[in-house]
Every structure is written in C-alpha cells, then in structure tokens.
Design an enzyme around this catalytic site. Structure first.
Site, PDB file in Angstrom:
ATOM      1  N   ASP A 130      43.783  39.264  41.692  1.00 49.33           N
ATOM      2  CA  ASP A 130      43.179  40.071  40.641  1.00 49.33           C
ATOM      3  C   ASP A 130      42.452  41.220  41.336  1.00 49.33           C
ATOM      4  OD1 ASP A 130      41.494  41.132  38.715  1.00 49.33           O
ATOM      5  OD2 ASP A 130      40.958  39.208  37.855  1.00 49.33           O
ATOM      6  N   ASP A 133      46.667  32.292  34.159  1.00 50.45           N
ATOM      7  CA  ASP A 133      45.634  31.748  35.036  1.00 50.45           C
ATOM      8  C   ASP A 133      44.382  31.548  34.213  1.00 50.45           C
ATOM      9  OD1 ASP A 133      43.175  33.713  36.051  1.00 50.45           O
ATOM     10  OD2 ASP A 133      44.851  34.794  35.147  1.00 50.45           O
TER      11      ASP A 133
END
Length: 376
Positions: free
Chosen positions: A92, A271
């Site tokens: 990320d 996720d």
C-alpha cells in the site's frame, strides 16, 4: 505479471483466475493478510505458508519507510529477504495512513508533508519518492500515491481530491516507467480508483486509470464510513469500466460477508486487518458462525475451535483452553486467534473459487453468508 481468467459465474460477476508474479502464482479471488510493518502480527512466515496457505501478503509503505527504513531494507536485499517471505508481496502506498494523520499533515500539489506518529519528525511523500520507496521495499505489486478522502466528503471536496489524485497518478506512472527494479524482478503499479460515493467521479476515475494501461487496478476509498450498500454500488460502477482481463483489488475490505459480496461484483483481491485485529480481541470467524471467545459460555466447552479443522490450531486446541488464554492475557491466545481467523479467510476465498468453477457460486454464497454471520 500475467493474469489469466479460468472461470466466470453465470449468475453474477464473480470470476476466478491466476495472477502470475516473479514470486509465484496467486489464485483469485484471494485474501491478503496484512503485514503492515513487515510482519503479520503474531504469525510466523512458516505458519502463513504451511498452515494458513497465504499466497500473498501486504506491507505498508508509510510504516516500513519510518521503520526499519528503506536503507535497512535495501541493504537486506528487499522485504522478501528481510522478513523471510518468498511469495508475492503487495505494498500500500501509505496514502491512507498519511491522510489519517489529520492534525499532522499538509497537502500540496507536490505531495504531502507530514509528521511521524512515532517521534514527530517531519517528512514528505510525493508521487515520485513513494514510487522510489516501494522500489526499495521490493514489492511485486505497488500502489499509486493517492488522496483517500473521508467517505462522507462533500461532492466539491471529492471532485477536487480526485483531480489531485489523477495528477499524482500520472506522475507515479512516469516515475515508475523511468526507473528500474532494484532486485532483478518485475514490479507492477496498480492505479487506485477514488471518487467517494459519487457515480460520475468513480466513472471518471476508472476511465482515467484504464487509459494508463497498467497490469491491474485498485478500488480505494471505500469502507471508510459510507453505508455498505453505497460501497457495493460503487464497486459495481467501477467494475463495469475496469477491463475484464486485469485483476481488481478492493482495498481494506473487510468482513467475510463484504468479501463474498465483493466477489459477486467482480473483485479479485482483498485485504483487511479484521481477522488479526478482531482475533486479538477474542473474536473468531468460524464455518459455523462468529464466536466471542471471552463469553462465559465457552468456559467448559472442550470442543475444537472449528469442526471443519481449517488449520492445526482448530484440531489441537479447545474453545475452553483458548478462552482461558485470552482471559489470562497470554500471548499464545492472540497467536491462536490470528492463525485461525486468517486460515478461515483463506478457506473462504478457496471455497468461493471452487463454487465459481462449479457454476453454483450465488446459491452457495447466499447460504454461506447466513451461516458465517450467525452469532454463536
């Protein structure tokens, strides 16, 4: 990186496929355990591989940049070697973390100036240096740097935010295309589609992302306070535009029910910290329903954690023993809950894949949601 579709459900947008990376294949739909600072909390890499069978994990640029730092990671040969994980990693960009530092950051056209939550030191993230940082981390899949506005943002702010995110995305693409991987394997950028809960903004964002022709695409800025039905509606809007032959990643979502509903709408990758975070607080997701292991009703329940036996902890430990560990604040209790919950999430997406291939996904989903959302 290559994505191959294997099957598509006849009654929904659900599909299964294989995403091939330099560190192995990822079978989709897939859930990615969150390893924010280079570790999935309370879980060894060996357990992730052998017991949970995670095919990919997630790391976070913001946290890894602050510690141990990119100099340490680069000296180690990248995150794969640093944390003993030889399967794929996705990072990320850190955008969500930076923008959550509401009182300690300033947004400019250049990037975001922020102060570390650890020691208050001053830093700047730009589209260019976030690409460089993710190169040094060494992830197989890296995220574009974007602004993640609150789910309840007014239209004017959401529009202004999206326009900034799009300019940043073009800079991310230019930087990545002008640089080379550091460790001898391919790294791929996923643009992030923003736009809050506004259909026209989501459409504009998706069309812009697709025009840049990347290996896959992420859907961001959902599950940040908006109603669940609006989240589902935005997924449908975006997935009507994103290409069928590229993977789609819904960021930070979510509950088991959210994941099955996302799969039904054509999402391939998920996720969420929920399985480990909730597990550390004594919540177990099981094939029979949801358990709060702290409840007294489990004090003398000597049955297995989950009759399905999803992993070794289900077979070796009882509900009564796990309750004792959690009530006594024993670290082993946190480990058992985390391992079980992650094994459950990976089991759930494997089951989804099988039912997509078998052609009865929607019928299975309806029954499964009713079962796994039951409070035991």
């Amino acid at each position: 990186m290559n994505f191959s579709l294997l099957a598509k459900d006849k009654d929904s947008e659900a599909r299964c496929g294989v995403l091939s990376t330099a560190h192995g294949e990822i079978h989709t739909p897939i859930f990615m355990p969150v390893g924010t600072v280079g570790t999935v909390k309370a879980v060894h890499a060996r357990e992730l591989k052998q017991d949970i069978d995670a095919e990919i994990i997630l790391g976070n640029t913001y946290h890894l940049y602050l510690r141990p730092g990119t100099d340490v990671l680069q000296a180690a040969g990248g995150l794969h070697k640093f944390n003993a994980w030889d399967r794929p990693i996705l990072t990320d960009s850190g955008g969500f973390q930076v923008f959550s530092l509401t009182d300690n950051r300033k947004i400019t056209e250049e990037g975001v100036i922020f102060r570390s939550h650890i020691d208050g030191s001053k830093h700047i993230f730009t589209p260019e240096n976030v690409m460089d940082i993710q190169r040094k981390i060494g992830a197989d899949i890296i995220m574009a740097f974007d602004e993640c506005p609150p789910g309840n943002s007014e239209y004017a702010y959401a529009k202004k935010s999206l326009e900034l995110t799009q300019r940043w995305l073009e800079r991310c693409v230019a930087r990545l295309d002008a640089t080379e991987p550091l460790y001898g394997y391919e790294q791929n950028l996923f643009p992030i589609v923003q736009g809050c809960v506004y259909k026209d903004l989501r459409e504009r964002a998706a069309e812009h992302a697709v025009s840049l022709n990347r290996a896959g695409y992420a859907i961001g800025g959902l599950a940040v306070g908006e109603p669940t039905e609006e989240m589902y509606a935005m997924i449908e809007v975006v997935n009507r535009i994103l290409p069928q032959d590229k993977p789609r990643y819904l960021m930070g979502v979510g509950t088991p029910e959210n994941i099955l509903e996302g799969i039904a709408r054509g999402v391939d990758m998920f996720d969420c910290v929920m399985p480990t975070r909730n597990g550390r607080n004594g919540m177990l997701f099981t094939t029979e329903g949801v358990i709060n292991i702290k409840n007294k009703k489990w004090e003398r329940d000597f049955s297995a954690l989950d009759p399905a036996g999803l992993c070794f902890v289900d077979k070796e430990y009882t509900k009564a023993y796990l309750r004792h560990l959690i009530k006594a604040d024993e670290i082993l209790g946190l480990q058992i809950c985390s391992i079980h919950n992650l094994a459950f999430y990976l089991w759930l997406v494997r089951e989804a894949r099988q039912h997509i291939a078998a052609g009865d996904f929607m019928k299975w989903k309806t029954g499964m949601i009713k079962k796994i959302t039951t409070r035991l």
